[in-house]
Design a protein around this motif. Sequence first.
Motif, mmCIF file in Angstrom:
data_model
loop_
_atom_site.group_PDB
_atom_site.id
_atom_site.type_symbol
_atom_site.label_atom_id
_atom_site.label_comp_id
_atom_site.label_asym_id
_atom_site.label_seq_id
_atom_site.Cartn_x
_atom_site.Cartn_y
_atom_site.Cartn_z
ATOM 1 N N GLY A 1 0.811 -1.203 0.000
ATOM 2 C CA GLY A 1 0.000 0.000 0.000
ATOM 3 C C GLY A 1 0.843 1.250 0.000
ATOM 4 N N PHE A 2 0.372 2.282 0.677
ATOM 5 C CA PHE A 2 1.007 3.587 0.638
ATOM 6 C C PHE A 2 1.954 3.823 1.805
ATOM 7 N N THR A 3 2.125 2.864 2.707
ATOM 8 C CA THR A 3 2.974 3.077 3.871
ATOM 9 C C THR A 3 4.418 2.733 3.545
ATOM 10 N N LEU A 4 5.320 3.148 4.429
ATOM 11 C CA LEU A 4 6.738 2.852 4.237
ATOM 12 C C LEU A 4 7.061 1.394 4.527
ATOM 13 N N ASP A 5 6.098 0.619 5.028
ATOM 14 C CA ASP A 5 6.313 -0.815 5.196
ATOM 15 C C ASP A 5 6.402 -1.530 3.854
ATOM 16 N N ASP A 6 5.874 -0.906 2.816
ATOM 17 C CA ASP A 6 5.886 -1.507 1.490
ATOM 18 C C ASP A 6 7.182 -1.114 0.786
ATOM 19 N N PRO A 7 7.993 -2.077 0.332
ATOM 20 C CA PRO A 7 9.250 -1.721 -0.352
ATOM 21 C C PRO A 7 9.031 -0.937 -1.634
ATOM 22 N N ASP A 8 7.894 -1.137 -2.305
ATOM 23 C CA ASP A 8 7.635 -0.381 -3.532
ATOM 24 C C ASP A 8 7.499 1.111 -3.247
ATOM 25 N N THR A 9 6.923 1.454 -2.099
ATOM 26 C CA THR A 9 6.767 2.866 -1.750
ATOM 27 C C THR A 9 8.126 3.540 -1.587
ATOM 28 N N ILE A 10 9.024 2.894 -0.849
ATOM 29 C CA ILE A 10 10.364 3.458 -0.674
ATOM 30 C C ILE A 10 11.106 3.483 -2.005
ATOM 31 N N ASP B 1 23.298 8.896 -7.142
ATOM 32 C CA ASP B 1 23.702 7.500 -7.332
ATOM 33 C C ASP B 1 23.364 6.655 -6.107
ATOM 34 N N VAL B 2 23.577 7.219 -4.919
ATOM 35 C CA VAL B 2 23.272 6.481 -3.689
ATOM 36 C C VAL B 2 21.772 6.208 -3.589
ATOM 37 N N LEU B 3 20.959 7.229 -3.868
ATOM 38 C CA LEU B 3 19.508 7.033 -3.824
ATOM 39 C C LEU B 3 19.051 6.040 -4.888
ATOM 40 N N GLY B 4 19.667 6.101 -6.061
ATOM 41 C CA GLY B 4 19.311 5.145 -7.104
ATOM 42 C C GLY B 4 19.629 3.717 -6.708
ATOM 43 N N PHE B 5 20.762 3.530 -6.034
ATOM 44 C CA PHE B 5 21.123 2.189 -5.572
ATOM 45 C C PHE B 5 20.137 1.692 -4.513
ATOM 46 N N ILE B 6 19.781 2.572 -3.572
ATOM 47 C CA ILE B 6 18.824 2.176 -2.530
ATOM 48 C C ILE B 6 17.473 1.819 -3.156
ATOM 49 N N GLY B 7 17.033 2.632 -4.107
ATOM 50 C CA GLY B 7 15.763 2.343 -4.764
ATOM 51 C C GLY B 7 15.778 1.027 -5.520
ATOM 52 N N SER B 8 16.893 0.718 -6.177
ATOM 53 C CA SER B 8 16.975 -0.544 -6.916
ATOM 54 C C SER B 8 16.932 -1.741 -5.970
ATOM 55 N N VAL B 9 17.561 -1.606 -4.802
ATOM 56 C CA VAL B 9 17.524 -2.700 -3.823
ATOM 57 C C VAL B 9 16.096 -2.933 -3.335
ATOM 58 N N TYR B 10 15.384 -1.852 -3.063
ATOM 59 C CA TYR B 10 14.005 -2.007 -2.603
ATOM 60 C C TYR B 10 13.099 -2.526 -3.713
ATOM 61 N N TYR B 11 13.387 -2.167 -4.951
ATOM 62 C CA TYR B 11 12.619 -2.736 -6.063
ATOM 63 C C TYR B 11 12.847 -4.244 -6.160
ATOM 64 N N ILE B 12 14.071 -4.675 -5.889
ATOM 65 C CA ILE B 12 14.352 -6.117 -5.890
ATOM 66 C C ILE B 12 13.560 -6.810 -4.785
ATOM 67 N N PHE B 13 13.533 -6.200 -3.594
ATOM 68 C CA PHE B 13 12.751 -6.765 -2.495
ATOM 69 C C PHE B 13 11.270 -6.858 -2.867
ATOM 70 N N GLY C 1 5.429 -9.997 8.810
ATOM 71 C CA GLY C 1 6.572 -9.420 8.131
ATOM 72 C C GLY C 1 6.208 -8.646 6.890
ATOM 73 N N GLN C 2 4.929 -8.639 6.510
ATOM 74 C CA GLN C 2 4.420 -7.877 5.376
ATOM 75 C C GLN C 2 4.941 -8.388 4.042
ATOM 76 N N TYR C 3 5.527 -9.581 3.994
ATOM 77 C CA TYR C 3 6.009 -10.135 2.738
ATOM 78 C C TYR C 3 5.226 -11.397 2.398
ATOM 79 N N GLY C 4 5.173 -11.705 1.137
ATOM 80 C CA GLY C 4 4.473 -12.896 0.694
ATOM 81 C C GLY C 4 2.972 -12.776 0.795
ATOM 82 N N VAL C 5 2.460 -11.575 0.986
ATOM 83 C CA VAL C 5 1.030 -11.372 1.125
ATOM 84 C C VAL C 5 0.521 -10.707 -0.144
#
Length: 219
Positions: A93-102, A138-150, A166-170
Amino acid sequence: LAVVNIIIAALYVWTWRDRSWFDVVLIPEYLNHIQAGLYLWSALLYSKQDTLGGYYTMAVHRIELSASCVELCTAVGWMLTWYIAYTRTLGRGFTLDDPDTIAYMTTTSNTLIYFVYNIQINLRPEEYGSNMLYAYADVLGFIGSVYYIFGTLRDDNWFWFLPVAGQYGVAVGRIEVVTKQLPKYGLPPIVITDICKHRRKTNASSDSSTTPDSELTNF
């Protein structure tokens, strides 16, 4: 790297293969192809750069400024696409618990910093090589790519071993809650209003049966 960027842009389009080519969610993907092509064009001119204010040097700066502008529009479009097409459920969803949001927040911030950096380089070409603002991007891009992988691994159920908390696999259809049917004992439930109505009818019939005939005739 510019060629890899074009390949990645093509893969992004391929992920929407079930939709029409004219679907609104594909607009950011087309913009992504444009910015990838612009970066490839600027990369081909790198070897021709001579001085800081030279023709090819300034051409590279202008092309990369245009590419960063298109990239910023692409990032904003991805946010809108996520809002339109994303399946929202527990943990998504829209919270920071979601890796897509970050991920999309860091990606958008990354492109914004690149855009500001390219504006500064075009205004002051002598700062090329000393302006390190792009390092933060570059640092922000790397962090975003890691969260996209998650987020991608989460959507493909790679984190099945983690608990629901854990908010994953749901995701929709991934978890099915089976409710238990408790055994039933005793009489079936009786609505109280039925008893009251029945009691009123019984009382009314008993009252009419006990009324003297004289009272009925007098009435």
